[in-house]
Design an enzyme around this catalytic site. Structure first.
Site, PDB file in Angstrom:
ATOM      1  N   ASP A   1      -1.449  -2.103  16.283  1.00  0.00           N
ATOM      2  CA  ASP A   1      -1.203  -2.350  14.833  1.00  0.00           C
ATOM      3  C   ASP A   1      -1.656  -3.695  14.553  1.00  0.00           C
ATOM      4  O   ASP A   1      -0.814  -4.647  14.711  1.00  0.00           O
ATOM      5  CB  ASP A   1       0.240  -1.770  14.669  1.00  0.00           C
ATOM      6  CG  ASP A   1       0.422  -1.664  12.888  1.00  0.00           C
ATOM      7  OD1 ASP A   1      -0.298  -2.475  12.171  1.00  0.00           O
ATOM      8  OD2 ASP A   1       1.392  -0.814  12.699  1.00  0.00           O
TER       9      ASP A   1
ATOM     10  N   HIS B   1      -2.800   0.548  12.845  1.00  0.00           N
ATOM     11  CA  HIS B   1      -1.764   1.062  11.728  1.00  0.00           C
ATOM     12  C   HIS B   1      -1.578   2.163  11.282  1.00  0.00           C
ATOM     13  O   HIS B   1      -2.708   2.764  10.558  1.00  0.00           O
ATOM     14  CB  HIS B   1      -1.882  -0.356  10.454  1.00  0.00           C
ATOM     15  CG  HIS B   1      -1.052  -0.202   9.557  1.00  0.00           C
ATOM     16  ND1 HIS B   1       0.278  -0.472   9.730  1.00  0.00           N
ATOM     17  CD2 HIS B   1      -1.099  -0.154   8.235  1.00  0.00           C
ATOM     18  CE1 HIS B   1       1.026  -0.660   8.762  1.00  0.00           C
ATOM     19  NE2 HIS B   1       0.346  -0.381   7.819  1.00  0.00           N
TER      20      HIS B   1
ATOM     21  N   SER C   1       4.476   2.420   7.145  1.00  0.00           N
ATOM     22  CA  SER C   1       4.151   1.187   6.584  1.00  0.00           C
ATOM     23  C   SER C   1       5.178   0.814   5.869  1.00  0.00           C
ATOM     24  O   SER C   1       6.591   0.641   6.179  1.00  0.00           O
ATOM     25  CB  SER C   1       2.822   1.068   6.129  1.00  0.00           C
ATOM     26  OG  SER C   1       2.569  -0.215   5.743  1.00  0.00           O
TER      27      SER C   1
END
Length: 541
Positions: A420, A459, A198
């Site tokens: 994601d 994610h 991330s």
């Protein structure tokens, strides 16, 4: 004794950290006193203090995660500052005892607006034998709230702290972490790695672009590259719901998610509840208008307005000439990352993704009280452009010139889930293609930078919410590439039952641009029944 939580919001532990890494026998040996670590030299910064002390910590064991183990470590806190910034940056290094050290150093990344998560990621790293570091970049460890640092007392962007967060402090952490490791063990680490997902993935890409000699290997997963474009685009679902005055329930959104998977599941030749051939997926949300779904034990009918909202979300923001500016939510992904809403006095109201809303309020509007519900369709392209114009130079994660990394011996590995919900995989693909264009094609780039796309994975592979096979120990894969010269063609992936944790199927996730294609025979749930191929072919089994 310290014990810490095992997960943090949208930045899960298991996807960021490696396990069962190849062992380096470092041997026992002596160490320097933990309390007498000398101040490292950090170019461009002044070290304010160094505090080292021995401590006992409880960290999660590798299997199962809830089985804690107790470790003895040396904890070193290094505080530093940068001239003209009026900052105080903390870098923390955890060092296992000499007989537990695997000879490697691992720097860890953060998530959202958090530059590092300290104990949450340091613990599992030292449990695997790494000396490990984390930094707060002189801001905070809060991934959502930038109110304490984004703007100065005059209401202007604090560019010094933004530079810390964006680029500078990751380099400082590498220098400090490796120096402290060398001082404590009386010899340098055999290999050093960066590990993040991330925003941590973005930090890894910054390292690859700006500081290619800091690490031997960089693991940069689901990277938030093109930071200004990404965060403006992530506000798009909120603008759609507000503009259409329609706020689908989480249950209705889930009906669209499952319908999208059903529509595109078989495009890879195998029906397995996962969209693998997402490029050929042409899901039409409007087809669900009028259909009934069960929500909370009651039957509800999906309205045309709700279907239109979902279609607009997937379409993403566009220019006045209808050219798509950025992808937002892929088909098959959960909508609750960016399309949440809440009730205010009984009426539905937007509930934005906080990283995106903080970016818009503090850095673009420079107004913490800005009312996001006033944004219109026309505003998102403007905010996207403003972000690029004002901040691309300082965030830098969209710089596709990796020529310095190409010349170094550093290896860069990235994986990204095709489901994601926060950082669309197309941004990562766009970045990779631009690097190829600059440096002469995919085969040349593959020599030092490899990308893997994981179908049905959300994610950072957050536990319990994936339809697809989550990459297993990508850090170990990177280490084999760096230390043994084994350039990875695949990363093993495992899908598990959300309730029981039992393995439901396995896949080998192929090196981009190859895909895992069913061979036509064998167990469809077994990785060995698939081969890496340039496409999915025309035969459906």
């Amino acid at each position: 004794m310290l014990t810490f939580p095992l997960s943090l919001c949208m930045f899960p532990l298991a996807a960021v950290l490696g396990s069962a890494a190849p062992s380096i026998q470092n041997g026992g040996g002596t160490t320097s006193s933990c309390a007498s670590i000398p101040a490292p030299h950090v170019p461009g910064a002044k070290v304010l203090s160094v505090k080292g002390y021995d401590r006992m910590v409880q960290v999660p064991g590798s299997a199962p995660l809830h089985s804690n183990i107790t470790l003895s470590i040396c904890n070193v806190d290094v505080a530093l500052t940068h001239k003209g910034v009026n900052d105080k940056v903390l870098v923390t290094v955890w060092l296992p005892t000499p007989e537990k050290w695997n000879g490697r150093f691992q720097a860890t990344g953060g998530g959202g607006f958090g530059a590092g998560f300290f104990d949450l990621y340091l613990g599992p790293a030292v449990a695997e034998g790494y000396s490990s570091a984390s930094t707060d970049a002189g801001v905070t460890v809060d991934p959502w709230d930038v109110s304490k640092w984004a703007l100065d007392k005059d209401g202007k962007v604090n560019y010094g702290l933004l530079e810390n967060f964006s680029t500078r402090s990751i380099h400082d952490m590498a220098i400090v972490g490796k120096a402290v490791t060398k001082s404590y063990y009386k010899k340098p680490a055999n290999y050093s790695y960066f590990n993040g997902c991330s925003n941590g993935g973005r930090q890894g890409m910054v390292e690859a672009q700006k500081y290619p000699d800091d690490f031997d290997g960089i693991l940069a997963n689901a990277p938030a590259v093109y930071w200004p474009q990404l965060l403006a685009a992530d506000e798009w679902p909120q603008v759609v719901m507000q503009s259409e005055k329609t706020f689908p329930s989480e249950c209705v959104f889930e009906a669209f998610r499952k319908a999208g998977i059903a529509a595109c599941d078989k495009l890879d030749g195998v029906e397995g509840g996962v969209i693998s051939n997402i490029d050929d997926c042409d899901f039409n949300p409007l087809a669900l208008a009028g259909k009934k779904v069960e929500c909370g034990g009651k039957s509800t009918t999906i309205t045309l307005a709700e279907a239109w909202v979902v279609k607009k979300i997937h379409d993403g923001p566009k220019t006045t000439s209808k050219r798509k500016l950025w992808d937002v939510v892929p088909v098959g992904a959960f909508y609750n990352g960016t399309a949440n809403h809440t009730l205010v006095n009984g009426a539905p109201h937007i509930a934005p993704f906080l990283v995106s809303s903080s970016w818009i309020k503090y850095f673009l509007k420079k107004d913490p009280n800005f009312d996001l519900s006033t944004l219109t369709y026309a505003d998102i392209p403007k905010l996207l452009k403003q972000g690029v114009d004002e901040f691309e130079g300082i965030t830098q994660s969209g710089n596709t010139d990796l020529s310095a990394l190409q010349k170094s011996k550093t290896k860069l590995l990235t994986w990204h889930g095709l489901a994601d919900q926060l950082i669309h995989h197309q941004g990562t693909i766009k970045y990779r293609k631009e690097v190829e264009r600059r440096l002469g094609g995919g085969s040349k780039v593959d020599e030092f930078y490899r990308l893997f796309l994981a179908p049905g994975v959300n994610h950072c592979g957050a536990l319990g919410t994936n339809d697809g096979a989550v990459p297993v120990n990508p850090l170990g894969v990177l280490e084999k590439w760096v230390e043994q010269g084994e350039a990875p063609e695949t990363i093993p992936g495992v899908a598990t039952d959300e309730n029981t944790g039992a393995v439901t199927f396995t896949r080998n996730i192929c090196r981009y641009p190859l895909v895992a294609r069913y061979k036509g025979n064998g167990d469809k749930n077994a990785a060995e029944s698939y081969e890496c191929a340039p496409d999915f072919g025309s035969h459906h089994y």
